[in-house]
Design a protein around this motif. Structure first.
Motif, PDB file in Angstrom:
ATOM      1  N   LYS A 106       0.836  -1.209   0.000  1.00  0.00           N
ATOM      2  CA  LYS A 106       0.000   0.000   0.000  1.00  0.00           C
ATOM      3  C   LYS A 106       0.870   1.259   0.000  1.00  0.00           C
ATOM      4  CE  LYS A 106      -3.970  -2.057   2.413  1.00  0.00           C
ATOM      5  NZ  LYS A 106      -4.847  -1.954   3.603  1.00  0.00           N
ATOM      6  N   ILE A 107       1.965   1.211   0.758  1.00  0.00           N
ATOM      7  CA  ILE A 107       2.880   2.357   0.801  1.00  0.00           C
ATOM      8  C   ILE A 107       3.452   2.624  -0.589  1.00  0.00           C
ATOM      9  CG2 ILE A 107       5.145   3.113   1.653  1.00  0.00           C
ATOM     10  CD1 ILE A 107       4.433   1.704   4.317  1.00  0.00           C
ATOM     11  N   LYS A 108       3.788   1.555  -1.283  1.00  0.00           N
ATOM     12  CA  LYS A 108       4.336   1.696  -2.635  1.00  0.00           C
ATOM     13  C   LYS A 108       3.333   2.401  -3.549  1.00  0.00           C
ATOM     14  CE  LYS A 108       6.581  -1.894  -4.039  1.00  0.00           C
ATOM     15  NZ  LYS A 108       6.877  -3.249  -4.605  1.00  0.00           N
ATOM     16  N   ASP A 109       2.060   2.052  -3.406  1.00  0.00           N
ATOM     17  CA  ASP A 109       1.015   2.665  -4.234  1.00  0.00           C
ATOM     18  C   ASP A 109       0.750   4.110  -3.811  1.00  0.00           C
ATOM     19  OD1 ASP A 109      -1.197   2.943  -6.020  1.00  0.00           O
ATOM     20  OD2 ASP A 109      -2.553   2.490  -4.361  1.00  0.00           O
ATOM     21  N   ILE A 110       0.593   4.323  -2.522  1.00  0.00           N
ATOM     22  CA  ILE A 110       0.226   5.651  -2.018  1.00  0.00           C
ATOM     23  C   ILE A 110       1.304   6.689  -2.324  1.00  0.00           C
ATOM     24  CG2 ILE A 110      -0.138   6.989   0.110  1.00  0.00           C
ATOM     25  CD1 ILE A 110      -1.575   4.455   1.211  1.00  0.00           C
ATOM     26  N   THR A 111       2.572   6.302  -2.173  1.00  0.00           N
ATOM     27  CA  THR A 111       3.650   7.283  -2.355  1.00  0.00           C
ATOM     28  C   THR A 111       3.937   7.591  -3.826  1.00  0.00           C
ATOM     29  OG1 THR A 111       5.248   5.461  -2.079  1.00  0.00           O
ATOM     30  CG2 THR A 111       4.798   6.844  -0.151  1.00  0.00           C
ATOM     31  N   ARG A 112       3.156   7.020  -4.730  1.00  0.00           N
ATOM     32  CA  ARG A 112       3.273   7.425  -6.138  1.00  0.00           C
ATOM     33  C   ARG A 112       2.896   8.890  -6.297  1.00  0.00           C
ATOM     34  NH1 ARG A 112      -0.315   4.980  -9.832  1.00  0.00           N
ATOM     35  NH2 ARG A 112      -1.648   4.259  -8.134  1.00  0.00           N
ATOM     36  N   ASP A 113       1.908   9.327  -5.508  1.00  0.00           N
ATOM     37  CA  ASP A 113       1.434  10.702  -5.651  1.00  0.00           C
ATOM     38  C   ASP A 113       1.045  11.335  -4.321  1.00  0.00           C
ATOM     39  OD1 ASP A 113      -0.800   9.187  -5.139  1.00  0.00           O
ATOM     40  OD2 ASP A 113      -1.693   9.445  -7.119  1.00  0.00           O
ATOM     41  N   SER A 114       1.469  10.706  -3.218  1.00  0.00           N
ATOM     42  CA  SER A 114       1.116  11.250  -1.910  1.00  0.00           C
ATOM     43  C   SER A 114       2.242  10.953  -0.927  1.00  0.00           C
ATOM     44  CB  SER A 114      -0.209  10.632  -1.427  1.00  0.00           C
ATOM     45  OG  SER A 114      -0.647  11.248  -0.230  1.00  0.00           O
ATOM     46  N   ALA A 115       2.003  11.249   0.319  1.00  0.00           N
ATOM     47  CA  ALA A 115       2.977  10.965   1.377  1.00  0.00           C
ATOM     48  C   ALA A 115       2.218  10.595   2.643  1.00  0.00           C
ATOM     49  CB  ALA A 115       3.874  12.173   1.621  1.00  0.00           C
TER      50      ALA A 115
END
Length: 411
Positions: A106-115
């Protein structure tokens, strides 16, 4: 520090941050109640701490809202497995491993465009007394997305639901809201942005709160060790807890740690180890005053070493060779006491965690022993990098070369 950097021994695994990632990092800082950094580029470690921002803010603990409220920032999946260079607690590294183990995808997905902002909540709003650190038990790890991306997703889903209801598909207002949201945040409908709370249980640990405190509570009797004398004196006034309290430089501390089967020593065995060789050479270097040869050469060359050993004044020579002298005397009589012959700090440096301890506790006790008597440059580097770095700056260049060579050959 240039020598350490060239040898990849100084924060060599930091992640560079620039561009959009700076913007996201700043949003996390603001969300956590801090002031944005003015830096355009910097680097971060596994928990999101940046040495450059710490220097800018003149505060190594800039990710803390007081000593009881530490935080972390994740802006990249590359933080997975990276070191935590200045942990506020010794369990911080384990927490980050746990976070990535559970939420890594999930972190890998979220940090594509967020933090992601991390809040480590141990149920303590603030510390008031030094023994408040004993309240540490379960830590709840909360996750917060910048721009409230998870809530934006919920809004998008509601808009789609409204769009599909009755004849709303012809409503241009709903069209516009959907398009505006998609342009700003992308299509979030099928993304899993839910990072559920995690629970982490502490046992024995070290914290930088109150000037540095060791909490040893997995042994016969809980022991609390303070590095700061002021807070130690304050703590011994507190009678609300049944714990043993020591200052780190109290000789009685080592006695108690031995009695509680936490540490041990074997002088006959240790003198045959590379660790003893490092400690003895470090000790020797402290007594070299304006030598004619580079210190590195003196410590590495047996002939030069012996030559300079014999040039030391008698008291210094006795200290450097005190362990061998004690063992030699022991062969002829058991009447001799260690304290009468072996230098105290050298003797303390030759202790090790008891062999019965598990690996996690051994690491903590190694750190404690290094703080009691720092004479093994390798273990000093491993277990207390910040103190090591501070001392490194003060050393002779040639001694620095020996230290770097010693560490590099053992990692």
């Amino acid at each position: 520090m240039d020598k350490l950097k060239q040898a990849n021994l100084y924060r060599s695994e930091l992640i560079p941050v620039s561009g959009k990632l700076v913007e996201r990092y700043n949003k996390c800082l603001v969300k956590l109640g801090f002031i944005e950094t003015k830096l355009k580029t910097f680097s971060i470690d596994g928990i999101g701490w940046s040495p450059e921002i710490a220097e800018e803010k003149e505060n190594n603990s800039y990710l803390n809202n007081g000593e009881a409220n530490p935080h972390g920032i994740i802006i990249s999946p590359l933080q997975k497995g990276k070191p935590v260079y200045l942990p506020f607690h010794t369990f911080d590294r384990d927490i980050m491993k746990f976070v990535f183990k559970i939420h890594g995808e999930k972190i890998k997905d979220i940090t594509r465009d967020s933090a992601i902002c991390l809040d480590f909540d141990q149920g303590i709003d603030a510390f008031y007394e030094p023994l408040d650190v004993l309240k540490y038990n379960n830590i709840a790890i909360h996750f917060h997305l910048i721009d409230n991306l998870d809530k934006i997703k919920d809004e998008q889903l509601k808009l789609v639901e409204t769009f599909n209801r009755d004849n709303n598909f012809i409503d241009e207002t709903i069209h516009k809201k959907l398009l505006d949201s998609a342009k700003s945040y992308g299509d979030l409908r099928n993304r899993d942005l839910n990072l559920h709370e995690l629970q982490f249980t502490t046992d024995s640990f070290y914290t930088r709160a109150f000037g540095g405190v060791y909490i040893l509570r997995d042994f016969i009797t809980p022991i609390v060790v303070f590095e700061d004398e002021k807070w130690y004196k304050e703590a011994i006034k507190d009678t609300n807890y049944e714990v043993l309290i020591y200052h780190i430089q109290q000789p009685e501390l080592m006695d108690k740690l031995r009695d509680h089967v936490i540490i041990e020593y074997d002088l006959e065995k240790v003198v045959k180890t590379k660790r003893y060789e490092r400690i003895k050479k470090f000790e020797m270097a402290q007594y070299l005053n304006k030598p004619q040869h580079p210190i590195k050469d003196i410590l590495n060359d047996p002939i030069l070493y012996k030559s300079y050993l014999n040039k030391l004044d008698i008291e210094s020579r006795k200290k450097v060779m005190s362990v061998e002298r004690y063992l030699e005397k022991l062969e002829t009589s058991n009447q001799f006491k260690i304290a009468d012959i072996v230098d105290l700090k050298l003797f303390e440096a030759l202790h090790q965690p008891h062999s019965s301890l598990d690996a996690k506790h051994q690491d903590l006790i190694w750190k404690l022993l290094v703080n009691v008597s720092a004479k093994d440059v390798l273990f000093w580097y491993w277990y207390d990098k910040e103190a090591f770095y501070s001392s490194f700056k003060t050393w002779d260049d040639s001694f620095k070369d020996w230290v770097i060579e010693t560490i590099s050959n053992n990692i």
